[in-house]
Scaffold this motif. Sequence first.
Motif, PDB file in Angstrom:
ATOM      1  N   ILE A  54     115.809   0.105  29.561  1.00  0.00           N
ATOM      2  CA  ILE A  54     117.174   0.194  29.035  1.00  0.00           C
ATOM      3  C   ILE A  54     117.914  -1.121  29.252  1.00  0.00           C
ATOM      4  O   ILE A  54     118.582  -1.623  28.338  1.00  0.00           O
ATOM      5  N   ALA A  64     124.374   0.269  28.356  1.00  0.00           N
ATOM      6  CA  ALA A  64     123.174   0.721  29.071  1.00  0.00           C
ATOM      7  C   ALA A  64     123.415   2.087  29.707  1.00  0.00           C
ATOM      8  O   ALA A  64     122.563   2.981  29.625  1.00  0.00           O
ATOM      9  N   SER A  68     121.570   5.582  28.856  1.00  0.00           N
ATOM     10  CA  SER A  68     120.959   6.343  29.938  1.00  0.00           C
ATOM     11  C   SER A  68     121.386   7.812  29.882  1.00  0.00           C
ATOM     12  O   SER A  68     120.563   8.716  30.052  1.00  0.00           O
TER      13      SER A  68
END
Length: 92
Positions: A54, A64, A68
């Motif tokens: 990521i 990011a 996630s």
Amino acid sequence: MLYTSEGRQDELTANIIRDRPEIEKAVKKACKLLNKLTPDGALYASAWVLADLIVSLMPDEEKALELSRIVQGQIEREFKIAYPEVAPAAMN
């Protein structure tokens, strides 16, 4: 599917279909290595791999973290499919 515009869905699907055999080989190899660890170690290591992936894909921390959360939701949906007999309350 996770983080692309609708206009790129066909391209993403075609790429995944084209690369699926190579992706499956890489996943099996990674799982073989991770399965040599303890269950806790394997899960920690797989989270480490996912986090590194990521970070390599997203230009900033906010994006990011958003990706996630999206991935975590997908994992939870996959568990619900894999374990349909588990009561929904037990999944929380």
